[in-house]
Design a protein around this motif. Structure first.
Motif, PDB file in Angstrom:
ATOM      1  N   GLU B 461       0.797  -1.214   0.000  1.00 13.76           N
ATOM      2  CA  GLU B 461       0.000   0.000   0.000  1.00 13.76           C
ATOM      3  C   GLU B 461       0.832   1.269   0.000  1.00 13.76           C
ATOM      4  N   ILE B 462       1.875   1.322   0.837  1.00 14.42           N
ATOM      5  CA  ILE B 462       2.594   2.597   0.951  1.00 14.42           C
ATOM      6  C   ILE B 462       3.382   2.887  -0.326  1.00 14.42           C
ATOM      7  N   PHE B 463       3.904   1.847  -0.973  1.00 18.45           N
ATOM      8  CA  PHE B 463       4.546   2.105  -2.272  1.00 18.45           C
ATOM      9  C   PHE B 463       3.503   2.614  -3.277  1.00 18.45           C
ATOM     10  N   ALA B 464       2.320   2.014  -3.243  1.00 15.86           N
ATOM     11  CA  ALA B 464       1.262   2.511  -4.117  1.00 15.86           C
ATOM     12  C   ALA B 464       0.889   3.934  -3.733  1.00 15.86           C
ATOM     13  N   LEU B 465       0.941   4.224  -2.436  1.00 18.21           N
ATOM     14  CA  LEU B 465       0.644   5.582  -1.984  1.00 18.21           C
ATOM     15  C   LEU B 465       1.621   6.572  -2.590  1.00 18.21           C
ATOM     16  N   PHE B 466       2.917   6.224  -2.557  1.00 19.80           N
ATOM     17  CA  PHE B 466       3.888   7.157  -3.111  1.00 19.80           C
ATOM     18  C   PHE B 466       3.748   7.257  -4.619  1.00 19.80           C
ATOM     19  N   ALA B 467       3.416   6.138  -5.258  1.00 26.83           N
ATOM     20  CA  ALA B 467       3.110   6.220  -6.681  1.00 26.83           C
ATOM     21  C   ALA B 467       1.994   7.225  -6.901  1.00 26.83           C
ATOM     22  N   ALA B 468       0.956   7.132  -6.062  1.00 24.05           N
ATOM     23  CA  ALA B 468      -0.196   8.018  -6.204  1.00 24.05           C
ATOM     24  C   ALA B 468       0.188   9.463  -5.905  1.00 24.05           C
ATOM     25  N   ILE B 469       1.017   9.650  -4.868  1.00 25.00           N
ATOM     26  CA  ILE B 469       1.402  11.017  -4.525  1.00 25.00           C
ATOM     27  C   ILE B 469       2.104  11.671  -5.714  1.00 25.00           C
ATOM     28  N   TYR B 470       3.093  10.974  -6.280  1.00 23.44           N
ATOM     29  CA  TYR B 470       3.827  11.588  -7.390  1.00 23.44           C
ATOM     30  C   TYR B 470       2.948  11.718  -8.623  1.00 23.44           C
ATOM     31  N   PHE B 471       2.093  10.727  -8.835  1.00 18.42           N
ATOM     32  CA  PHE B 471       1.257  10.748 -10.036  1.00 18.42           C
ATOM     33  C   PHE B 471       0.255  11.899  -9.998  1.00 18.42           C
ATOM     34  N   TRP B 472      -0.405  12.066  -8.843  1.00 13.53           N
ATOM     35  CA  TRP B 472      -1.471  13.062  -8.769  1.00 13.53           C
ATOM     36  C   TRP B 472      -1.006  14.398  -8.182  1.00 13.53           C
ATOM     37  N   PHE B 473       0.284  14.490  -7.836  1.00 12.05           N
ATOM     38  CA  PHE B 473       0.779  15.741  -7.272  1.00 12.05           C
ATOM     39  C   PHE B 473       0.447  16.945  -8.153  1.00 12.05           C
ATOM     40  N   PRO B 474       0.700  16.864  -9.468  1.00 10.54           N
ATOM     41  CA  PRO B 474       0.358  18.019 -10.302  1.00 10.54           C
ATOM     42  C   PRO B 474      -1.139  18.348 -10.256  1.00 10.54           C
ATOM     43  N   LYS B 475      -1.958  17.331 -10.128  1.00  5.42           N
ATOM     44  CA  LYS B 475      -3.406  17.589 -10.087  1.00  5.42           C
ATOM     45  C   LYS B 475      -3.799  18.252  -8.764  1.00  5.42           C
ATOM     46  N   PHE B 476      -3.163  17.809  -7.672  1.00  7.44           N
ATOM     47  CA  PHE B 476      -3.482  18.375  -6.364  1.00  7.44           C
ATOM     48  C   PHE B 476      -3.039  19.832  -6.271  1.00  7.44           C
ATOM     49  N   THR B 477      -1.818  20.100  -6.740  1.00  3.60           N
ATOM     50  CA  THR B 477      -1.204  21.382  -6.426  1.00  3.60           C
ATOM     51  C   THR B 477      -1.060  22.295  -7.622  1.00  3.60           C
ATOM     52  N   GLY B 478      -1.182  21.740  -8.818  1.00  2.69           N
ATOM     53  CA  GLY B 478      -0.950  22.571  -9.992  1.00  2.69           C
ATOM     54  C   GLY B 478       0.521  22.768 -10.291  1.00  2.69           C
ATOM     55  N   ARG B 479       1.388  22.065  -9.551  1.00  2.00           N
ATOM     56  CA  ARG B 479       2.819  22.197  -9.799  1.00  2.00           C
ATOM     57  C   ARG B 479       3.445  20.836  -9.995  1.00  2.00           C
ATOM     58  N   MET B 480       4.662  20.827 -10.566  1.00  5.80           N
ATOM     59  CA  MET B 480       5.319  19.557 -10.853  1.00  5.80           C
ATOM     60  C   MET B 480       6.439  19.326  -9.847  1.00  5.80           C
ATOM     61  N   TYR B 481       6.555  18.092  -9.387  1.00  5.50           N
ATOM     62  CA  TYR B 481       7.646  17.759  -8.466  1.00  5.50           C
ATOM     63  C   TYR B 481       8.951  17.617  -9.250  1.00  5.50           C
ATOM     64  N   ASN B 482      10.035  17.503  -8.511  1.00  3.42           N
ATOM     65  CA  ASN B 482      11.344  17.346  -9.143  1.00  3.42           C
ATOM     66  C   ASN B 482      11.624  15.877  -9.409  1.00  3.42           C
ATOM     67  N   GLU B 483      11.789  15.533 -10.672  1.00  7.86           N
ATOM     68  CA  GLU B 483      11.923  14.134 -11.068  1.00  7.86           C
ATOM     69  C   GLU B 483      13.177  13.475 -10.474  1.00  7.86           C
ATOM     70  N   THR B 484      14.280  14.205 -10.455  1.00  7.07           N
ATOM     71  CA  THR B 484      15.518  13.606  -9.937  1.00  7.07           C
ATOM     72  C   THR B 484      15.374  13.265  -8.469  1.00  7.07           C
ATOM     73  N   LEU B 485      14.869  14.228  -7.700  1.00  4.88           N
ATOM     74  CA  LEU B 485      14.671  13.950  -6.273  1.00  4.88           C
ATOM     75  C   LEU B 485      13.712  12.786  -6.086  1.00  4.88           C
ATOM     76  N   GLY B 486      12.694  12.750  -6.932  1.00  2.00           N
ATOM     77  CA  GLY B 486      11.731  11.650  -6.840  1.00  2.00           C
ATOM     78  C   GLY B 486      12.418  10.308  -7.057  1.00  2.00           C
ATOM     79  N   LYS B 487      13.308  10.260  -8.036  1.00  2.00           N
ATOM     80  CA  LYS B 487      13.981   8.981  -8.311  1.00  2.00           C
ATOM     81  C   LYS B 487      14.950   8.608  -7.202  1.00  2.00           C
ATOM     82  N   ILE B 488      15.631   9.625  -6.641  1.00  2.00           N
ATOM     83  CA  ILE B 488      16.510   9.317  -5.508  1.00  2.00           C
ATOM     84  C   ILE B 488      15.669   8.736  -4.362  1.00  2.00           C
ATOM     85  N   HIS B 489      14.551   9.399  -4.088  1.00  2.00           N
ATOM     86  CA  HIS B 489      13.653   8.886  -3.053  1.00  2.00           C
ATOM     87  C   HIS B 489      13.284   7.443  -3.331  1.00  2.00           C
ATOM     88  N   PHE B 490      12.888   7.179  -4.586  1.00  2.00           N
ATOM     89  CA  PHE B 490      12.457   5.817  -4.900  1.00  2.00           C
ATOM     90  C   PHE B 490      13.564   4.801  -4.635  1.00  2.00           C
TER      91      PHE B 490
END
Lengths: 251, 614, 195, 81
Positions: B461-490
């Motif tokens: 579930e929590i991995f799916a949660l983070f998938a969901a957070i990154y996937f829908w982040f632009p929809k929630f906030t109108g902004r894009m996250y940083n892809e490199t940081l996202g991959k380091i996190h992953f």
């Protein structure tokens, strides 16, 4: 597509073979704590049987992911779509059938067969009563009126079937000797039984698996609610019992 | 100044304190009249809390915007705007979704910090930083808060935000009930924190009696009240989702055209609205044994701890499906969009979800194989539990069928979704060992179980949660996250996770039992390794927090549909307009129109929903 | 509870289809009944788990029969009230609602009386079941009385004039009242009659 | 999207008088069942059989209330406009 399937089959075979090899050559010898009782075989065999069955299943999913990751990456959403495969054909039916079959196998062996084997107790040669309290065990040998408590040792004879009557005087605890595998809760006001036949000499000094450990959270002293266990030859056991009897009488 | 004083949270707090004083005072007066002492801590806290809760809910907005109507008065309009909406009573499902998501991610991080402390303690045998009492408090806190996060973060956060958008609705079926439901959460957090400050409770998150009913500290009462309150969140939220999905679908959004995440939310809601009351009942019995002197768990009066275990697991096993079903939904959704392929075997997957719901209610007693319950129950529960693997297998078929021959775009959400498949596979396979009575007799209550459920809940579930957070982040906030940081996190999280939990399987088989502050010296080597790996896992969240905070504040402005995904929520602006759709869309085909299929949900540029032909 | 799901229309962003709105509320209310019913079902199961089919010999049969009858009759008056308001007959509806409230208070008083004259204590096995089941039920009765009172008051202010779907609020409250009655239909034999 | 429902089993199908009459019938049946329960409990000296009988009667009573007082069928039949 065709080459995908070829790659899939190869990876699947490799993963399956590799995981089977790991299971057979490494897990089987290294995973378990000391095999200290006949009943442990039922449990260890069941464990290994499930592991062997899991290997090919594991392999299918891994192989599919490997194929997708190796051969079907894309650098963005504008490079076209994947093939429109809806999965409405017979594959899900086959998958459903095979997984049901596997499930049925697992239920029958090692599930139900193991369950009935453990249930099918021989006549016990010795009966002991293990009573739990916060946070110590008392083990009584009713036939010889010997009692051991706390940090004293639980001593059992080798190759004799022991019936353990487990109960508690306050809250829930659980009786567990890793070397003997089986675990049973100590429930206040209720006597739960397990049967064990130790088949190897051993003691706590040299092996952590020979310890009676409370395995149900019981508050402050849960971690230290242990008692050393020693399995000895029958003759030695009789001597020990006699000696304990004299200690008891001297009191 | 007056503005601060009139802030909903302040009003709520004041009314909560008044409510507590009222409840405790009336109780004290009755007790005094009956010749007892005015104040008895456990009864006093329980009765006071009930009134404090009512005061809090009324003050935070329940009275202004709703309660007045019951008394024939006009409800007050919603006046909060901008960021203040998030700190008040808002009927907007998007605001509520963000409230849930942010709250529970904060709780997740706090609880994760507790886990780090637990790993420090377990790094070596002997005492490190905790006394056994403090260890139990930390473990209980980690357990219950993580269970709460797992139950609520995907369904409450993402379900609320995404489901109405996905089905083409303007809002949830009961917007005010939705707002009220969220405001049950802060009291739960406050109760748990006070409980920890009072020394915690020794019985873990399962609260087995007679330990919990006779022996633990006063914190146990607060724990029980908190969990019962949290149960209400689950129940009312579940009812809201069910009615929304049944009645608020846009024209043409038939059951076979629902995005799979909606199916996941629907299935999870079916479980949470019905079974959660069993948890409330079990904890109520413990509470009554403590404060009212009943004998539910006293053997001499016919009671039994085994009764508790039955009632408790009657909820708490289905609860794990409340956690993972939305996870299945989110992961499959993302796999489909980022592989640019229709969801494979859609009907089978949706059917499997409902199958899991149906089986979930009849497998609870596999938690009781070693509890001394009636022996004739072992075989049937073994059979039923193993059967869960069949619908779960179909979910896997859906996942691997979807990525097969796709165009995998390996952005952060996709990596998390793929890791979800692997982790849940590990969790699912090891679950078989625990459903099987012979192996369970050995593995029950060991670190094998710890590793297993962390693989299903965190790895799943929590991995799916983070998938969901990154996937829908632009929809929630109108902004894009940083892809490199996202991959380091992953990568840090994925590697740290495997290194932490794989050794736990082995140390569990070897004979290390769970929930212990100390262990035999023989297990120290493994535990040192596990602790170090856990710190690696923990460190990955630094990148996550940094990424989220900086992206939300000053990230690149996102387009409405950065993924070129085909479901409805991507066809509106990011973040979506207040009423979601200017015109309710009419749906004419499935949501997964990839690969030359009908393209009715196809992406478009611009902020409003494009009207599509036929 | 009933009014939880009542009338969310004030926040709807456009005039909702009123019929759909009532349908949603009705379904939500029934889901709530299913959920809440599980608590009662589990308490009932716990009662059989703990005490088998024994009842205490000293429960007051006469009192049990009286409060059971009172609650059943209150269900009938509630039905009459709902029907009257549904047909726009506000005066009769209010009368019946008030009658229901009084009967509900009477039932509650009966339970209080039963509690104070009971010859067993809460810590005995049977007492545990008896007091927890009747207590949980009485708490629902009390909240039901409160809701009925609010409905009665709103009816007096003309909120349900015209009947039909406008009177759904009353229907919701009355359904909740019937639900409490259904629970008692099972509790009464389990607590008093079996032996 | 709504059907006009006048199913006899479920709701205020006709005039107020008809509806009230139906309520009277139901409460009368409930009263009779309750009395039967009580009499069984007093005279029948077979505990096991008593449990079964009482459970069966309780189910019938609950069914009457759920169907006629609480209008369960309206959940799927829909409302009258």
């Amino acid at each position: 597509m065709r080459r995908d399937f070829t790659l899939f089959t190869i990876v699947w075979a490799l993963v399956t073979a590799a995981s089977l090899a790991v299971a057979y050559f490494i897990l089987r010898d290294m995973s378990f704590p000391t095999h200290g009782a006949e009943e442990a075989s039922v449990i260890d065999d069941a464990f290994m049987a499930l592991t062997y069955l899991a290997c090919p299943v594991f392999g299918i999913v891994i192989a599919a992911m490997v194929v997708a990751l190796l051969k079907h990456r894309s650098s963005g959403p504008n490079n076209g779509d994947g093939e429109r495969i809806l999965g409405t054909g017979s594959l899900p039916v086959v998958w459903f059938g095979v997984s049901s079959l596997l499930c049925a196998i697992v239920i029958i062996y090692p599930g139900l067969t193991g369950l009935f084997e453990l249930r099918d107790h021989k006549d016990p040669d010795l009966r002991i009563v293990a009573t739990a309290q916060m946070w110590a065990w008392t083990v009584e040998y009713p036939d010889s009126k010997v009692k051991v408590f706390g940090a004293q040792e639980l001593v059992l004879p080798k190759d004799e079937t022991v019936e353990v009557d487990i109960t508690s005087i306050d809250i829930l605890h659980s009786f567990w000797v890793p070397a003997f595998r089986q675990k049973m809760d100590a429930v206040p006001g209720q006597i739960n039984k397990i049967y064990i036949t130790p088949d190897r000499v051993g003691d706590r000094e040299s092996d952590a698996a020979y310890r009676l450990q409370c395995a149900e959270l019981c508050g402050l002293g849960h971690a230290i609610m242990t008692m050393p266990v020693r399995v000895v030859e029958k003759a030695e056991f009789d001597a020990w019992l006699k000696q304990q009897q004299s200690v008891t009488e001297a009191k | 100044m007056t503005r601060v004083v009139r802030a909903p949270i302040v009003v709520g707090l004041v009314l909560a304190i008044i409510g507590f004083a009222f409840g405790a005072g009336v109780l004290g007066a009755i007790r005094t009249a009956r010749g007892q002492s005015f104040w008895e801590i456990e009864v006093g806290m329980s009765v006071g809390y009930v009134f404090a809760l009512i005061g809090w809910l009324a003050g935070v907005g329940g009275w202004q915007h709703w309660g007045r109507e019951w008394f024939g008065l006009e409800a007050k309009p919603y006046t909060l705007t901008g960021w203040k909406r998030y700190f008040g009573f808002s009927p907007d499902h998007k605001v509520i979704g963000i409230q849930y998501a942010v709250t529970f991610i904060v709780v997740f991080l706090l609880s994760g910090l507790t886990a780090m402390l637990i790993r420090v303690e377990l790094m070596r045998d002997g005492k490190q930083i905790f006394t056994p009492d403090q260890y139990n408090a930390a473990m209980g806190f980690h357990g219950i808060t993580m269970v709460a996060v797992a139950v609520a973060v995907l369904l409450g956060g993402f379900g609320n935000f995404i489901v109405p958008l996905m089905i083409g609705a303007r809002d949830m079926a009961f917007p005010r009930l939705n707002a009220l439901t969220y405001w049950f959460v802060p009291p739960v957090a406050v109760l748990l924190i006070i409980a920890v400050l009072m020394g915690g409770w020794e019985s873990g998150w399962t609260a087995y009696p007679p330990l919990s009913s006779l022996h633990t500290k006063h914190g146990q009462v607060l724990f029980n009240l908190a969990v019962i309150t949290f149960g209400l969140v689950s129940i009312l939220g579940g009812i809201n989702f069910l009615v929304t999905i049944i009645y608020e679908r846009a024209p043409g959004m038939t059951w076979s055209r629902l995005p799979i995440f909606v199916w996941g939310a629907f299935a999870a809601s079916l479980i949470s609205f019905f079974f959660t009351q069993a948890l409330a009942a079990a904890l109520l019995m413990v509470l009554l044994d403590r404060i009212a002197g009943t004998s539910f768990f006293r053997q001499a009066e016919g009671g039994s701890p085994v009764l508790y275990e039955h009632v408790f697991w009657f909820y708490s096993h289905p609860a794990v499906y409340v956690m993972v079903l939305p996870g299945f939904g989110a992961a499959l959704e993302i796999l489909s969009h980022l592989s640019r392929k229709p969801l494979f075997a859609y009907r089978w997957v949706a059917g499997a979800m409902i199958g899991i719901v149906m089986l979930s209610g009849i497998v609870w007693a596999h938690h009781l194989f070693t509890s001394g319950m009636a022996p004739y129950l072992h075989a049937p529960f073994l059979v039923l539990t193993e059967m869960i693997s069949i619908p779960t297998g179909l979910i896997f078929l859906g996942a691997i069928g979807t990525i097969w021959a796709g165009k995998l775009w390996l952005q952060t959400p996709m990596l998390f979704a793929l890791a979800f498949i692997f982790n849940f596979l590990m969790g699912g396979v090891t679950g078989i060992y625990l459903a099987d009575v012979p192996t369970d007799l050995h593995l029950q209550d060991t670190y094998f179980v710890v590793a297993h459920f962390h693989y299903t809940i965190v790895g799943g579930e929590i991995f799916a949660l983070f998938a969901a957070i990154y996937f829908w982040f632009p929809k929630f906030t109108g902004r894009m996250y940083n892809e490199t940081l996202g991959k380091i996190h992953f990568w840090l999280m994925f590697i740290g996770f495997q290194l932490t939990f794989i050794p736990m399987f082995r140390v569990g088989i070897q004979g290390m039992n769970r929930r212990i502050a100390d262990y035999p010296h023989e297990y120290a080597g493994y535990n040192t390794f596990i602790s170090l790996a856990a710190f690696l896992l923990g460190s990955s969240f630094l990148f996550f927090v940094w990424n989220m905070a900086s992206a939300w504040l000053k990230g690149r402005v996102a387009e409405p549909n950065p993924w070129r995904a085909s479901t409805l929520e991507w066809q509106v602006s990011s973040p979506p307009p207040e009423h979601n759709f200017d015109e309710i869309p009419v749906i004419t085909d499935t949501p997964y129109g990839y690969g030359g299929g009908p393209a009715h949900h196809r992406p478009f540029a611009g902020g409003a929903l494009a009207t599509e032909e036929g | 509870m009933a009014a939880f799901t009542e009338a969310a229309h004030a926040v709807a962003h456009e005039p909702h289809d009123e019929v759909k709105h009532v349908r949603m509320n009705r379904l939500g209310l029934w889901l709530f009944f299913a959920s809440d019913g599980l608590v009662f079902a589990l308490l009932l199961s716990a009662r059989f788990y703990m005490n088998g089919t024994d009842t205490a010999p000293d429960v007051k049969q006469w009192l049990g029969l009286i409060i059971t009858s009172v609650l059943l009759i209150s269900s009938y008056t509630a039905y009459r009230g709902e029907t009257a308001l549904h047909h726009g007959n506000v005066a009769h509806g209010r009368l019946m609602l008030m009658l229901t409230i009084l009967l509900g208070v009477g039932f509650f008083a009966g339970v209080v009386m039963e509690w104070s004259i009971a010859e067993f204590t809460v810590s005995e096995g049977y007492g545990t079941s008896f007091f927890s089941m009747t207590g949980m039920h009485a708490a629902h009765v009390a909240s039901g009385v409160l809701l009925l009172f609010l409905a009665w008051r709103k009816a007096g202010k003309g909120y349900y004039d015209g009947g039909g779907l406008k009177a759904y609020g009353v229907s919701g409250v009355v359904m909740y009242w019937h639900f409490v009655d259904v629970v008692w239909v099972f509790f009464y034999p389990a607590l008093y009659l079996i032996k | 999207m709504t059907r006009q429902v006048s199913s006899a089993s479920s709701h205020h199908g006709g005039s107020e008088a008809t509806d009230q009459k139906r309520g009277l019938t139901v409460i009368a049946m409930l009263a009779v069942f309750t009395l039967v329960e009580y009499i069984f409990a007093v005279v029948l000296d077979a505990p096991a059989a008593l449990v079964v009988i009482l459970a069966a009667i309780a189910v019938v009573k609950a069914w009457l209330i759920v169907m006629y007082f609480m209008h369960l069928p309206l959940v799927w039949q829909g409302e009258e406009a």
